[in-house]
Scaffold this motif. Structure first.
Motif, short mmCIF file in Angstrom:
data_model
loop_
_atom_site.label_atom_id
_atom_site.label_comp_id
_atom_site.label_asym_id
_atom_site.label_seq_id
_atom_site.Cartn_x
_atom_site.Cartn_y
_atom_site.Cartn_z
N ILE A 106 0.85 -1.20 0.00
CA ILE A 106 0.00 0.00 0.00
C ILE A 106 0.88 1.25 0.00
CG2 ILE A 106 -1.60 1.37 1.41
CD1 ILE A 106 -2.84 -1.34 2.31
N ALA A 107 1.89 1.24 0.86
CA ALA A 107 2.80 2.38 0.96
C ALA A 107 3.50 2.65 -0.36
CB ALA A 107 3.83 2.14 2.07
N LEU A 108 3.98 1.60 -1.01
CA LEU A 108 4.71 1.77 -2.26
C LEU A 108 3.79 2.22 -3.40
CD1 LEU A 108 7.20 -1.21 -2.03
CD2 LEU A 108 7.64 1.23 -1.60
N ASP A 109 2.55 1.75 -3.39
CA ASP A 109 1.60 2.25 -4.40
C ASP A 109 1.29 3.73 -4.18
OD1 ASP A 109 1.38 -0.05 -5.94
OD2 ASP A 109 -0.31 -0.83 -4.78
N HIS A 110 1.13 4.12 -2.93
CA HIS A 110 0.92 5.55 -2.64
C HIS A 110 2.16 6.36 -3.03
CE1 HIS A 110 -3.05 5.82 -0.89
NE2 HIS A 110 -2.79 4.79 -0.11
N LEU A 111 3.35 5.80 -2.79
CA LEU A 111 4.58 6.50 -3.18
C LEU A 111 4.63 6.65 -4.70
CD1 LEU A 111 7.28 7.81 -2.61
CD2 LEU A 111 8.29 5.50 -2.48
N THR A 112 4.26 5.63 -5.42
CA THR A 112 4.22 5.71 -6.89
C THR A 112 3.28 6.83 -7.32
OG1 THR A 112 4.76 3.37 -7.15
CG2 THR A 112 3.62 4.45 -8.99
N LEU A 113 2.10 6.88 -6.72
CA LEU A 113 1.13 7.92 -7.07
C LEU A 113 1.62 9.31 -6.67
CD1 LEU A 113 -2.09 5.94 -6.14
CD2 LEU A 113 -1.36 6.61 -8.45
N ALA A 114 2.30 9.41 -5.54
CA ALA A 114 2.87 10.70 -5.12
C ALA A 114 3.94 11.16 -6.11
CB ALA A 114 3.47 10.57 -3.71
N ARG A 115 4.73 10.22 -6.60
CA ARG A 115 5.78 10.58 -7.55
C ARG A 115 5.19 10.96 -8.91
NH1 ARG A 115 10.95 6.86 -6.69
NH2 ARG A 115 12.12 8.79 -6.50
N VAL A 116 4.12 10.29 -9.33
CA VAL A 116 3.44 10.68 -10.57
C VAL A 116 2.99 12.14 -10.45
CG1 VAL A 116 1.31 10.37 -11.91
CG2 VAL A 116 2.72 8.38 -11.33
N HIS A 117 2.39 12.45 -9.32
CA HIS A 117 1.92 13.82 -9.07
C HIS A 117 3.09 14.80 -9.10
CE1 HIS A 117 0.03 17.17 -6.91
NE2 HIS A 117 -1.12 16.64 -7.31
N LEU A 118 4.21 14.43 -8.46
CA LEU A 118 5.39 15.29 -8.46
C LEU A 118 5.91 15.51 -9.88
CD1 LEU A 118 7.70 16.82 -7.03
CD2 LEU A 118 8.87 14.61 -6.82
N TYR A 119 6.02 14.44 -10.66
CA TYR A 119 6.53 14.56 -12.02
C TYR A 119 5.62 15.45 -12.86
CZ TYR A 119 9.65 10.71 -10.86
OH TYR A 119 10.59 9.91 -10.28
N ARG A 120 4.32 15.31 -12.68
CA ARG A 120 3.40 16.19 -13.41
C ARG A 120 3.62 17.65 -13.02
NH1 ARG A 120 -1.74 12.29 -13.02
NH2 ARG A 120 -1.47 11.24 -15.04
N THR A 121 3.84 17.88 -11.74
CA THR A 121 4.09 19.23 -11.26
C THR A 121 5.38 19.78 -11.84
OG1 THR A 121 2.92 18.77 -9.20
CG2 THR A 121 4.43 20.64 -9.18
N LEU A 122 6.41 18.94 -11.89
CA LEU A 122 7.69 19.38 -12.43
C LEU A 122 7.61 19.67 -13.92
CD1 LEU A 122 10.08 16.88 -10.62
CD2 LEU A 122 10.01 19.36 -10.30
N LEU A 123 6.89 18.83 -14.64
CA LEU A 123 6.87 18.94 -16.09
C LEU A 123 5.87 19.97 -16.61
CD1 LEU A 123 7.22 15.16 -16.93
CD2 LEU A 123 8.95 16.95 -17.19
N ASP A 124 4.79 20.16 -15.88
CA ASP A 124 3.79 21.13 -16.35
C ASP A 124 2.98 21.63 -15.15
OD1 ASP A 124 2.09 22.73 -17.76
OD2 ASP A 124 1.33 21.15 -19.07
N PRO A 125 3.52 22.59 -14.41
CA PRO A 125 2.85 23.08 -13.20
C PRO A 125 1.45 23.62 -13.43
CG PRO A 125 5.07 23.98 -13.38
CD PRO A 125 4.78 23.26 -14.66
N SER A 126 1.16 24.10 -14.63
CA SER A 126 -0.15 24.70 -14.88
C SER A 126 -1.28 23.67 -14.90
CB SER A 126 -0.13 25.45 -16.22
OG SER A 126 0.01 24.53 -17.30
N LYS A 127 -0.97 22.39 -15.12
CA LYS A 127 -2.01 21.37 -15.21
C LYS A 127 -2.13 20.51 -13.96
CE LYS A 127 -2.13 20.96 -20.17
NZ LYS A 127 -2.11 20.07 -21.31
N THR A 128 -1.37 20.82 -12.95
CA THR A 128 -1.38 19.99 -11.75
C THR A 128 -2.02 20.74 -10.59
OG1 THR A 128 0.65 18.97 -12.51
CG2 THR A 128 0.08 18.63 -10.21
#
Length: 176
Positions: free
Chosen positions: A44-66
């Motif tokens: 569960i923790a690792l799946d949440h970490l994966t989702l947190a990192r997806v969110h971070l990458y989206r923020t890094l790559l395109d802050p306007s859409k996150t």
């Protein structure tokens, strides 16, 4: 690194990066939904970490859409701490530090880095320690931390970080 991220142009995600993030998000979300609370806590923790990192990458790559906030970050940290398996906790702490720095809270970013560093030093986990120094160098434009990262990367043959190290060293030419 996000697959397809090299094809990013002016903050606009290409289809390949968007698809890679969406696929990763879908897999982790599906696993969490399918297994629910009977799923092992570490998973569960690792799946949440994966989702947190997806969110971070989206923020890094395109802050306007996150949207602001990263709802899976705290869930990941809490689940990792409850599982009492510290092996993956530094990864979540590094993700949290990066996200806090982006959110305008450098003090919180530093607290997460410090906690990650303490775990890595006690471990001993020298590769995580190299990651801590590399993150601190990048987030706070700290050349001393960059030198510490290089020393650990060279000492332990952690060449998986070579491209990131070289990129940080090139960027450091513009740090004050």
């Amino acid at each position: 690194k996000v697959p397809g991220a090299k094809s990013q142009t002016n903050g606009i995600l290409t289809n390949s990066a968007t698809e890679a993030l969406a696929n990763t998000e879908r897999r982790a979300t599906t696993t969490l939904e399918r297994h629910g609370p009977r799923y092992p806590l570490l998973d569960i923790a690792l799946d949440h970490l994966t989702l947190a990192r997806v969110h971070l990458y989206r923020t890094l790559l395109d802050p306007s859409k996150t949207p602001p906030g990263n709802p899976h970050l705290q869930a990941s940290l809490d689940s990792l701490r409850q599982s009492n398996i510290v092996l993956f906790l530094p990864l979540a702490l590094l993700t949290a530090s990066h996200y806090q720095h982006l959110s305008g809270d450098p003090a919180a970013a530093e607290r997460f880095l410090t906690e990650s560093q303490q775990i890595a030093e006690r471990g001993p986990m020298p590769l995580y320690l190299a990651d801590v120094h590399l993150h601190r160098a990048r987030l706070f434009q700290d050349k001393d931390e960059l030198a510490k990262a290089r020393a650990l990367i060279e000492k332990h043959g952690y060449w998986r970080r070579r491209e990131e190290l070289v990129d940080a060293e090139e960027a450091s030419d513009h740090w004050s």
